[in-house]
Design a protein around this motif. Structure first.
Motif, PDB file in Angstrom:
ATOM      1  N   GLY A   1       0.804  -1.667  -0.061  1.00 59.29           N
ATOM      2  CA  GLY A   1       0.307   0.028   0.289  1.00 59.29           C
ATOM      3  C   GLY A   1       0.944   1.445  -0.371  1.00 59.29           C
ATOM      4  N   TRP A   2       2.009   1.640   0.268  1.00 58.19           N
ATOM      5  CA  TRP A   2       2.864   2.390   0.222  1.00 58.19           C
ATOM      6  C   TRP A   2       3.689   2.928  -1.761  1.00 58.19           C
ATOM      7  CZ3 TRP A   2       8.423   2.334  -0.873  1.00 58.19           C
ATOM      8  CH2 TRP A   2       8.717   0.725  -1.259  1.00 58.19           C
ATOM      9  N   LEU A   3       3.308   2.026  -2.443  1.00 56.80           N
ATOM     10  CA  LEU A   3       3.583   2.333  -3.760  1.00 56.80           C
ATOM     11  C   LEU A   3       2.239   3.033  -4.190  1.00 56.80           C
ATOM     12  CD1 LEU A   3       5.353  -1.370  -3.932  1.00 56.80           C
ATOM     13  CD2 LEU A   3       6.400   0.830  -3.490  1.00 56.80           C
ATOM     14  N   PRO A   4       2.371   2.685  -5.699  1.00 56.06           N
ATOM     15  CA  PRO A   4       1.983   3.912  -6.243  1.00 56.06           C
ATOM     16  C   PRO A   4       0.709   2.624  -6.850  1.00 56.06           C
ATOM     17  CG  PRO A   4       3.557   4.956  -6.715  1.00 56.06           C
ATOM     18  CD  PRO A   4       3.873   3.782  -6.052  1.00 56.06           C
ATOM     19  N   PRO A   5      -0.096   2.561  -7.238  1.00 60.27           N
ATOM     20  CA  PRO A   5      -0.951   1.070  -7.618  1.00 60.27           C
ATOM     21  C   PRO A   5      -0.442   0.792  -8.843  1.00 60.27           C
ATOM     22  CG  PRO A   5      -2.333   2.866  -7.264  1.00 60.27           C
ATOM     23  CD  PRO A   5      -1.670   3.724  -7.119  1.00 60.27           C
ATOM     24  N   GLY A   6      -0.256  -0.516  -8.905  1.00 57.72           N
ATOM     25  CA  GLY A   6       0.579  -0.821 -10.888  1.00 57.72           C
ATOM     26  C   GLY A   6       2.252  -0.760 -10.392  1.00 57.72           C
ATOM     27  N   PHE A   7       2.257  -0.500  -9.460  1.00 62.94           N
ATOM     28  CA  PHE A   7       3.859  -0.252  -9.465  1.00 62.94           C
ATOM     29  C   PHE A   7       4.850  -1.273  -9.445  1.00 62.94           C
ATOM     30  CE2 PHE A   7       8.359   0.704  -7.565  1.00 62.94           C
ATOM     31  CZ  PHE A   7       8.385   1.560  -8.245  1.00 62.94           C
ATOM     32  N   GLU A   8       4.610  -2.273  -8.226  1.00 61.14           N
ATOM     33  CA  GLU A   8       5.829  -3.274  -9.006  1.00 61.14           C
ATOM     34  C   GLU A   8       5.472  -4.675 -10.452  1.00 61.14           C
ATOM     35  OE1 GLU A   8       4.626  -6.050  -5.776  1.00 61.14           O
ATOM     36  OE2 GLU A   8       5.973  -4.925  -4.687  1.00 61.14           O
ATOM     37  N   GLN A   9       3.839  -4.359 -10.927  1.00 68.52           N
ATOM     38  CA  GLN A   9       3.591  -4.404 -12.221  1.00 68.52           C
ATOM     39  C   GLN A   9       4.462  -4.051 -13.540  1.00 68.52           C
ATOM     40  OE1 GLN A   9       1.848  -4.154  -9.800  1.00 68.52           O
ATOM     41  NE2 GLN A   9       0.276  -6.507  -9.435  1.00 68.52           N
ATOM     42  N   LYS A  10       4.148  -2.524 -13.470  1.00 68.73           N
ATOM     43  CA  LYS A  10       4.888  -1.650 -14.236  1.00 68.73           C
ATOM     44  C   LYS A  10       6.539  -1.759 -14.208  1.00 68.73           C
ATOM     45  CE  LYS A  10       5.255   2.931 -15.679  1.00 68.73           C
ATOM     46  NZ  LYS A  10       4.698   4.716 -14.911  1.00 68.73           N
ATOM     47  N   CYS A  11       6.914  -1.332 -13.038  1.00 71.02           N
ATOM     48  CA  CYS A  11       9.164  -2.281 -12.623  1.00 71.02           C
ATOM     49  C   CYS A  11       9.057  -3.721 -13.851  1.00 71.02           C
ATOM     50  CB  CYS A  11       9.114  -2.816 -11.614  1.00 71.02           C
ATOM     51  SG  CYS A  11       9.109  -0.765 -10.933  1.00 71.02           S
ATOM     52  N   ALA A  12       8.422  -4.622 -13.357  1.00 70.60           N
ATOM     53  CA  ALA A  12       8.373  -5.832 -14.720  1.00 70.60           C
ATOM     54  C   ALA A  12       7.767  -5.922 -16.206  1.00 70.60           C
ATOM     55  CB  ALA A  12       7.540  -7.085 -13.870  1.00 70.60           C
ATOM     56  N   ARG A  13       7.412  -5.450 -16.066  1.00 72.48           N
ATOM     57  CA  ARG A  13       7.342  -4.427 -18.107  1.00 72.48           C
ATOM     58  C   ARG A  13       7.953  -4.099 -18.450  1.00 72.48           C
ATOM     59  NH1 ARG A  13       2.480  -2.719 -16.984  1.00 72.48           N
ATOM     60  NH2 ARG A  13       2.576  -0.937 -17.416  1.00 72.48           N
ATOM     61  N   PHE A  14       8.900  -3.364 -17.431  1.00 71.26           N
ATOM     62  CA  PHE A  14       9.998  -2.671 -18.405  1.00 71.26           C
ATOM     63  C   PHE A  14      11.340  -3.616 -17.714  1.00 71.26           C
ATOM     64  CE2 PHE A  14       7.219   0.949 -17.723  1.00 71.26           C
ATOM     65  CZ  PHE A  14       7.140   1.536 -19.515  1.00 71.26           C
ATOM     66  N   GLY A  15      11.449  -4.578 -16.919  1.00 68.97           N
ATOM     67  CA  GLY A  15      12.545  -5.445 -17.209  1.00 68.97           C
ATOM     68  C   GLY A  15      12.872  -4.688 -15.958  1.00 68.97           C
ATOM     69  N   TRP A  16      12.771  -4.572 -15.092  1.00 68.70           N
ATOM     70  CA  TRP A  16      13.473  -4.093 -13.994  1.00 68.70           C
ATOM     71  C   TRP A  16      12.297  -4.843 -12.563  1.00 68.70           C
ATOM     72  CZ3 TRP A  16      17.569  -0.472 -13.063  1.00 68.70           C
ATOM     73  CH2 TRP A  16      17.612   0.045 -14.462  1.00 68.70           C
ATOM     74  N   PRO A  17      13.196  -5.603 -12.386  1.00 72.75           N
ATOM     75  CA  PRO A  17      13.267  -6.502 -10.688  1.00 72.75           C
ATOM     76  C   PRO A  17      12.337  -5.242 -10.073  1.00 72.75           C
ATOM     77  CG  PRO A  17      15.457  -7.034 -11.459  1.00 72.75           C
ATOM     78  CD  PRO A  17      15.007  -5.978 -12.246  1.00 72.75           C
ATOM     79  N   CYS A  18      12.086  -5.725  -9.227  1.00 72.79           N
ATOM     80  CA  CYS A  18      11.539  -5.446  -8.349  1.00 72.79           C
ATOM     81  C   CYS A  18      10.610  -5.712  -7.269  1.00 72.79           C
ATOM     82  CB  CYS A  18       9.786  -4.357  -9.039  1.00 72.79           C
ATOM     83  SG  CYS A  18       9.402  -3.237  -7.337  1.00 72.79           S
ATOM     84  N   ARG A  19      11.539  -6.816  -5.715  1.00 77.51           N
ATOM     85  CA  ARG A  19      11.303  -7.493  -5.093  1.00 77.51           C
ATOM     86  C   ARG A  19       9.777  -6.744  -4.314  1.00 77.51           C
ATOM     87  NH1 ARG A  19      16.701  -9.304  -2.193  1.00 77.51           N
ATOM     88  NH2 ARG A  19      16.185  -7.257  -1.174  1.00 77.51           N
ATOM     89  N   PRO A  20       8.835  -6.877  -4.021  1.00 78.81           N
ATOM     90  CA  PRO A  20       8.261  -6.443  -3.232  1.00 78.81           C
ATOM     91  C   PRO A  20       8.366  -6.589  -1.973  1.00 78.81           C
ATOM     92  CG  PRO A  20       6.859  -8.201  -4.429  1.00 78.81           C
ATOM     93  CD  PRO A  20       8.128  -8.779  -4.789  1.00 78.81           C
TER      94      PRO A  20
END
Length: 105
Positions: free
Chosen positions: A78-97
């Motif tokens: 809940g501290w991240l903007p909505p869809g942030f982790e998915q957006k990172c993954a889409r651009f090839g940047w791994p984002c560990r929750p």
């Protein structure tokens, strides 16, 4: 503003604020640019304060991982903007929750 794993140091023309994560009794992210926290001063006074900064999400995450690893907003993303982790993954940047950073292994 300086953020470390131990504390946040905020200096402005109106004064400064030093928040050691271990001294916090609570923290929450009010908005993407504001966090609210409470702590007890070295004089025993209970203080509630809100800090407005573009780095509020980062300060919240570091404080929560350090002092409140079971904080619900940290664990549910809940501290991240909505869809942030998915957006990172889409651009090839791994984002560990954050939950995997804070949850006991």
């Amino acid at each position: 503003m300086t953020i470390t794993r131990q504390k946040l140091h905020f200096a402005s023309s109106g004064g400064g604020l030093d928040l050691e994560w271990s001294a916090l009794s609570a923290i929450d992210l009010v908005s993407g640019a504001t966090f609210q926290t409470s702590f007890v001063t070295t004089r025993g006074q209970s203080v509630n304060t809100m800090v407005h900064t573009p780095w509020a999400s980062l300060a919240f995450a570091v404080a929560a991982i350090t002092a409140f690893p079971a904080h619900p907003r940290l664990l549910n993303g809940g501290w991240l903007p909505p869809g942030f982790e998915q957006k990172c993954a889409r651009f090839g940047w791994p984002c560990r929750p954050a939950a995997t950073l804070a949850a006991p292994r």
